[in-house]
Design an enzyme around this catalytic site. Structure first.
Site, PDB file in Angstrom:
ATOM      1  N   LYS A  22      23.816  59.666 -49.550  1.00 38.14           N
ATOM      2  CA  LYS A  22      24.822  60.237 -48.631  1.00 38.14           C
ATOM      3  C   LYS A  22      24.307  60.226 -47.197  1.00 38.14           C
ATOM      4  O   LYS A  22      24.987  59.761 -46.275  1.00 38.14           O
ATOM      5  CB  LYS A  22      25.143  61.673 -49.025  1.00 38.14           C
ATOM      6  N   ASN A  23      23.075  60.711 -46.985  1.00 36.02           N
ATOM      7  CA  ASN A  23      22.610  60.902 -45.608  1.00 36.02           C
ATOM      8  C   ASN A  23      22.226  59.603 -44.913  1.00 36.02           C
ATOM      9  O   ASN A  23      22.085  59.567 -43.698  1.00 36.02           O
ATOM     10  CB  ASN A  23      21.477  61.920 -45.573  1.00 36.02           C
ATOM     11  N   ARG A  93      28.584  67.543 -40.703  1.00 39.23           N
ATOM     12  CA  ARG A  93      27.558  67.532 -39.677  1.00 39.23           C
ATOM     13  C   ARG A  93      27.405  66.138 -39.084  1.00 39.23           C
ATOM     14  O   ARG A  93      27.194  65.966 -37.897  1.00 39.23           O
ATOM     15  CB  ARG A  93      26.237  68.000 -40.306  1.00 39.23           C
ATOM     16  N   CYS A 117      27.340  72.262 -43.508  1.00 34.97           N
ATOM     17  CA  CYS A 117      26.980  73.460 -44.288  1.00 34.97           C
ATOM     18  C   CYS A 117      26.470  74.546 -43.346  1.00 34.97           C
ATOM     19  O   CYS A 117      25.796  74.281 -42.354  1.00 34.97           O
ATOM     20  CB  CYS A 117      25.905  73.112 -45.301  1.00 34.97           C
ATOM     21  N   ARG A 122      22.962  75.810 -36.068  1.00 35.09           N
ATOM     22  CA  ARG A 122      22.674  74.366 -36.172  1.00 35.09           C
ATOM     23  C   ARG A 122      22.962  73.733 -34.809  1.00 35.09           C
ATOM     24  O   ARG A 122      23.969  73.101 -34.587  1.00 35.09           O
ATOM     25  CB  ARG A 122      23.507  73.723 -37.276  1.00 35.09           C
ATOM     26  N   PRO A 123      22.031  73.917 -33.863  1.00 36.96           N
ATOM     27  CA  PRO A 123      22.273  73.429 -32.489  1.00 36.96           C
ATOM     28  C   PRO A 123      22.192  71.902 -32.399  1.00 36.96           C
ATOM     29  O   PRO A 123      21.740  71.240 -33.346  1.00 36.96           O
ATOM     30  CB  PRO A 123      21.128  74.071 -31.699  1.00 36.96           C
ATOM     31  N   ILE A 124      22.631  71.349 -31.267  1.00 36.25           N
ATOM     32  CA  ILE A 124      22.484  69.913 -31.019  1.00 36.25           C
ATOM     33  C   ILE A 124      21.773  69.677 -29.687  1.00 36.25           C
ATOM     34  O   ILE A 124      21.917  68.629 -29.047  1.00 36.25           O
ATOM     35  CB  ILE A 124      23.852  69.173 -31.032  1.00 36.25           C
ATOM     36  N   ASP A 125      20.984  70.664 -29.264  1.00 37.27           N
ATOM     37  CA  ASP A 125      20.299  70.546 -27.965  1.00 37.27           C
ATOM     38  C   ASP A 125      19.348  69.349 -27.912  1.00 37.27           C
ATOM     39  O   ASP A 125      19.208  68.694 -26.871  1.00 37.27           O
ATOM     40  CB  ASP A 125      19.546  71.839 -27.647  1.00 37.27           C
ATOM     41  N   GLN A 126      18.700  69.012 -29.038  1.00 34.23           N
ATOM     42  CA  GLN A 126      17.778  67.871 -29.025  1.00 34.23           C
ATOM     43  C   GLN A 126      18.532  66.540 -28.967  1.00 34.23           C
ATOM     44  O   GLN A 126      18.038  65.567 -28.393  1.00 34.23           O
ATOM     45  CB  GLN A 126      16.873  67.923 -30.274  1.00 34.23           C
ATOM     46  N   ASP A 305      16.720  70.200 -48.801  1.00 40.82           N
ATOM     47  CA  ASP A 305      17.962  69.957 -49.551  1.00 40.82           C
ATOM     48  C   ASP A 305      17.755  70.052 -51.053  1.00 40.82           C
ATOM     49  O   ASP A 305      18.719  69.945 -51.811  1.00 40.82           O
ATOM     50  CB  ASP A 305      18.532  68.575 -49.198  1.00 40.82           C
ATOM     51  N   ARG A 397      31.465  66.675 -51.603  1.00 42.15           N
ATOM     52  CA  ARG A 397      31.011  66.061 -50.338  1.00 42.15           C
ATOM     53  C   ARG A 397      29.783  65.181 -50.558  1.00 42.15           C
ATOM     54  O   ARG A 397      29.552  64.215 -49.839  1.00 42.15           O
ATOM     55  CB  ARG A 397      30.646  67.152 -49.317  1.00 42.15           C
TER      56      ARG A 397
HETATM   57  C1  EPZ Z   1      20.112  66.729 -41.811  1.00 45.00           C
HETATM   58  O1  EPZ Z   1      20.782  67.760 -41.112  1.00 45.00           O
HETATM   59  C2  EPZ Z   1      20.777  66.644 -43.167  1.00 45.00           C
HETATM   60  N1  EPZ Z   1      22.176  66.284 -42.997  1.00 45.00           N
HETATM   61  C3  EPZ Z   1      20.663  67.969 -43.899  1.00 45.00           C
HETATM   62  O2  EPZ Z   1      21.142  67.733 -45.229  1.00 45.00           O
HETATM   63  C4  EPZ Z   1      19.199  68.388 -44.004  1.00 45.00           C
HETATM   64  O3  EPZ Z   1      19.131  69.704 -44.516  1.00 45.00           O
HETATM   65  C5  EPZ Z   1      18.509  68.330 -42.640  1.00 45.00           C
HETATM   66  O4  EPZ Z   1      18.727  67.058 -42.015  1.00 45.00           O
HETATM   67  C6  EPZ Z   1      17.003  68.537 -42.759  1.00 45.00           C
HETATM   68  O5  EPZ Z   1      16.459  67.527 -43.576  1.00 45.00           O
HETATM   69  C7  EPZ Z   1      22.481  64.988 -42.848  1.00 45.00           C
HETATM   70  O6  EPZ Z   1      21.619  64.126 -42.847  1.00 45.00           O
HETATM   71  C8  EPZ Z   1      23.955  64.670 -42.681  1.00 45.00           C
HETATM   72  P1  EPZ Z   1      17.952  68.618 -38.452  1.00 45.00           P
HETATM   73  P2  EPZ Z   1      20.507  67.937 -39.515  1.00 45.00           P
HETATM   74  O7  EPZ Z   1      18.515  68.211 -37.148  1.00 45.00           O
HETATM   75  O8  EPZ Z   1      20.309  66.605 -38.903  1.00 45.00           O
HETATM   76  C9  EPZ Z   1      16.795  72.284 -35.668  1.00 45.00           C
HETATM   77  C10 EPZ Z   1      22.539  67.902 -47.077  1.00 45.00           C
HETATM   78  O9  EPZ Z   1      22.464  68.778 -47.952  1.00 45.00           O
HETATM   79  N2  EPZ Z   1      17.509  71.552 -34.608  1.00 45.00           N
HETATM   80  O10 EPZ Z   1      16.851  67.827 -39.044  1.00 45.00           O
HETATM   81  O11 EPZ Z   1      21.558  68.830 -38.974  1.00 45.00           O
HETATM   82  C11 EPZ Z   1      17.748  72.798 -36.738  1.00 45.00           C
HETATM   83  O12 EPZ Z   1      18.317  74.023 -36.363  1.00 45.00           O
HETATM   84  C12 EPZ Z   1      22.396  68.297 -45.634  1.00 45.00           C
HETATM   85  O13 EPZ Z   1      22.678  66.672 -47.299  1.00 45.00           O
HETATM   86  C13 EPZ Z   1      17.473  72.047 -33.309  1.00 45.00           C
HETATM   87  O14 EPZ Z   1      16.869  73.081 -33.044  1.00 45.00           O
HETATM   88  O15 EPZ Z   1      19.131  68.717 -39.532  1.00 45.00           O
HETATM   89  C14 EPZ Z   1      16.834  72.916 -37.930  1.00 45.00           C
HETATM   90  O16 EPZ Z   1      16.116  74.136 -37.848  1.00 45.00           O
HETATM   91  C15 EPZ Z   1      22.444  69.799 -45.447  1.00 45.00           C
HETATM   92  N3  EPZ Z   1      18.131  71.354 -32.332  1.00 45.00           N
HETATM   93  C16 EPZ Z   1      15.843  71.760 -37.743  1.00 45.00           C
HETATM   94  O17 EPZ Z   1      15.936  71.392 -36.360  1.00 45.00           O
HETATM   95  C17 EPZ Z   1      18.806  70.189 -32.583  1.00 45.00           C
HETATM   96  O18 EPZ Z   1      19.366  69.597 -31.639  1.00 45.00           O
HETATM   97  C18 EPZ Z   1      16.158  70.534 -38.594  1.00 45.00           C
HETATM   98  O19 EPZ Z   1      17.507  70.165 -38.339  1.00 45.00           O
HETATM   99  C19 EPZ Z   1      18.825  69.699 -33.908  1.00 45.00           C
HETATM  100  C20 EPZ Z   1      18.162  70.392 -34.902  1.00 45.00           C
END
Ligand code: EPZ
Length: 428
Positions: A22-23, A93, A117, A122-126, A305, A397
């Site tokens: 999926k991812n 997401r 989820c 779940r910020p997008i600042d990065q 996950d 999903r």
């Molecule tokens: C991806 O989510 C996956 N989703 C999630 O899987 C998975 O839990 C996650 O990566 C971690 O492996 C998809 O791939 C569609 P991150 P993502 O950005 O990209 C922080 C599933 O079950 N962060 O790696 O949203 C964030 O808050 C789903 O398939 C920032 O601070 O996760 C978290 O603490 C659920 N700023 C950490 O980083 C940002 O701009 C990791 O988040 C982005 C993230």
């Protein structure tokens, strides 16, 4: 509205074939927008997140042809819009990946903030940090993330947090930028490597995917390709736990064992036997699992996950286990549902302390998110009695044909329709 009805107590025995990841699929589908020709994507999972992605591509102007159940042909040449509306974007997401893909193609993207989820913030600042490093101006205006650039210029980006989404989005935005982009502290998940391999098969120039430093040398254009998506690491892990928690014996086919190393290690620690082959593995569950402690980490650490699924196994293990989720600050919402089934779990922030019980008891429960929903199925499979699971749209999903796959190995799960509550049954 549907629900799953699961009858517990059966040992799972037989073979399960894993679908595409999926991812990886939800990153590769938007990436097609960067191409100037037709792309053929194989091993696409039949899940609702993919259906939403296809709908968004179609609404942007792409031509999408289903060749068969898991093969899609996409012609992105007619795409004219660079906007994804809230009603589509907030359903998952990964819709955020359209930001990077459209910025990379049009130097412009207007995307409503993504859904997904609910694990807390779940910020997008990065993601935005990366786009701005490439020269884009990003504003959040009227509930839309609006990014535009005259010309994207390759640049170094250091991620303050290891982020899968930000890593993917910066790759997408930089593939056709001018010059070299270097992402430091990049995420290393298998789906990032799969995206890089897909883009490189179209003529991109990406090095180091799978390490914490990824270099992307911008290219002028990308040609068409045929590409097969990797097997789903988390779907495989979920069915591995299903075999272990039912004391079963299941051959899990179409996997990449290297992607499953941390899951294998933890299952072996709980007393399961795992026999590894080239593209499959056999999981033999113990009479009763042993306790173990888990800390979730970015890949190659134990995947967050897989945290809910392991919590089910540890709920019926001998002894006390501790799960710490270092990735998400609120990913234990499913614990209330497991408690209804008799689990004994104390949660404090990112830590859950699990005191194993002999047996869970079937009960009416609800899925609180995608992987929590999968965990409820595992709980129902190992519990005494019948478990009814609501909100199963979460599960759809990310898991294709879950009823067929589990019933083929001796599970007893049915999808049942729930008539809308406000309809008074017609007088007979
Ligand atoms: C991806 O989510 C996956 N989703 C999630 O899987 C998975 O839990 C996650 O990566 C971690 O492996 C998809 O791939 C569609 P991150 P993502 O950005 O990209 C922080 C599933 O079950 N962060 O790696 O949203 C964030 O808050 C789903 O398939 C920032 O601070 O996760 C978290 O603490 C659920 N700023 C950490 O980083 C940002 O701009 C990791 O988040 C982005 C993230």
């Amino acid at each position: 509205m549907d629900k799953f009805v699961v009858k517990g107590g059966k040992r799972l025995e037989g073979e399960i074939t894993i679908s595409g990841a999926k991812n990886a699929a939800v990153a590769i589908l938007p990436a097609v927008l960067l191409c100037d020709e037709v792309c053929r994507i194989e091993n696409v999972p039949e899940i609702s997140d993919v259906s939403v992605m296809i709908r968004i591509l179609y609404e942007l102007g792409a031509k999408v042809k289903m060749i068969n159940r898991d093969t899609i042909e996409i012609d992105p040449t007619g795409v004219g819009s660079c906007m994804v509306s809230a009603d589509m974007s907030n359903r998952m997401r990964a819709s955020s990946y359209f930001m990077g893909a459209m910025l990379g193609r049009f130097n412009r993207a207007k995307v409503a903030p993504p859904g997904g989820c609910d694990f807390g913030v779940r910020p997008i600042d990065q993601h935005i940090k990366g786009f701005e490093a490439l020269g884009a101006k990003v504003v959040i205006d009227n509930g839309m993330v609006d990014a535009k650039a005259d010309q994207l210029i390759g640049a170094p980006v250091y991620l303050d947090k290891v982020s899968v989404g930000a890593t993917i989005n910066i790759i997408l935005a930089s593939v056709k930028a001018r010059g070299m982009t270097v992402i430091e502290n990049a995420a290393k998940e298998p789906h990032i490597v799969d995206l890089a391999n897909f883009l490189n098969s179209m003529g991109a120039d990406i090095m180091g995917a799978g390490t914490n430093v990824i270099k992307i040398r911008g290219v002028r254009s990308l040609h068409g390709t045929t590409y097969s998506i990797i097997p789903d690491q988390i779907e495989a892990g979920t069915y591995m736990v299903a075999a272990a928690v039912t004391g079963g014996n299941v051959l899990i086919k179409n996997v990449i064992p290297k992607h499953l190393e941390s899951i294998i290690a933890k299952l072996v620690e709980t007393g399961a036997t795992v026999e590894q082959y080239d593209d499959s593995l056999r999981v033999i569950g113990p009479e009763r699992p042993k306790h173990c402690n888990i800390i979730t980490l970015p890949h190659p650490g134990f995947p967050t996950d897989m945290q809910p699924q392991m919590a089910v196994l540890l709920s019926v293990a001998e002894g006390t286990s501790i799960i710490t989720d270092s990735v998400w600050d609120n990913r234990f919402r499913y614990v209330d549902q497991l408690t209804i089934m008799g689990a004994q779990i104390q949660v404090d922030g990112r830590v859950a302390v699990i005191s194993g019980v002999e047996k869970l008891k079937g009960a009416p429960v609800a899925a609180t998110d995608l992987r929590a929903g999968a965990a409820m199925i595992l709980a129902g499979l190992c519990a005494d009695g019948v478990t009814e699971i609501e909100n199963i749209e979460y599960i759809d999903r990310g898991y294709s044909n879950v009823v067929e796959k589990l019933n083929a190995v001796g599970g007893d799960i049915k999808r049942v329709n729930i008539p809308p509550q406000n309809v008074i049954p017609q007088a007979l």
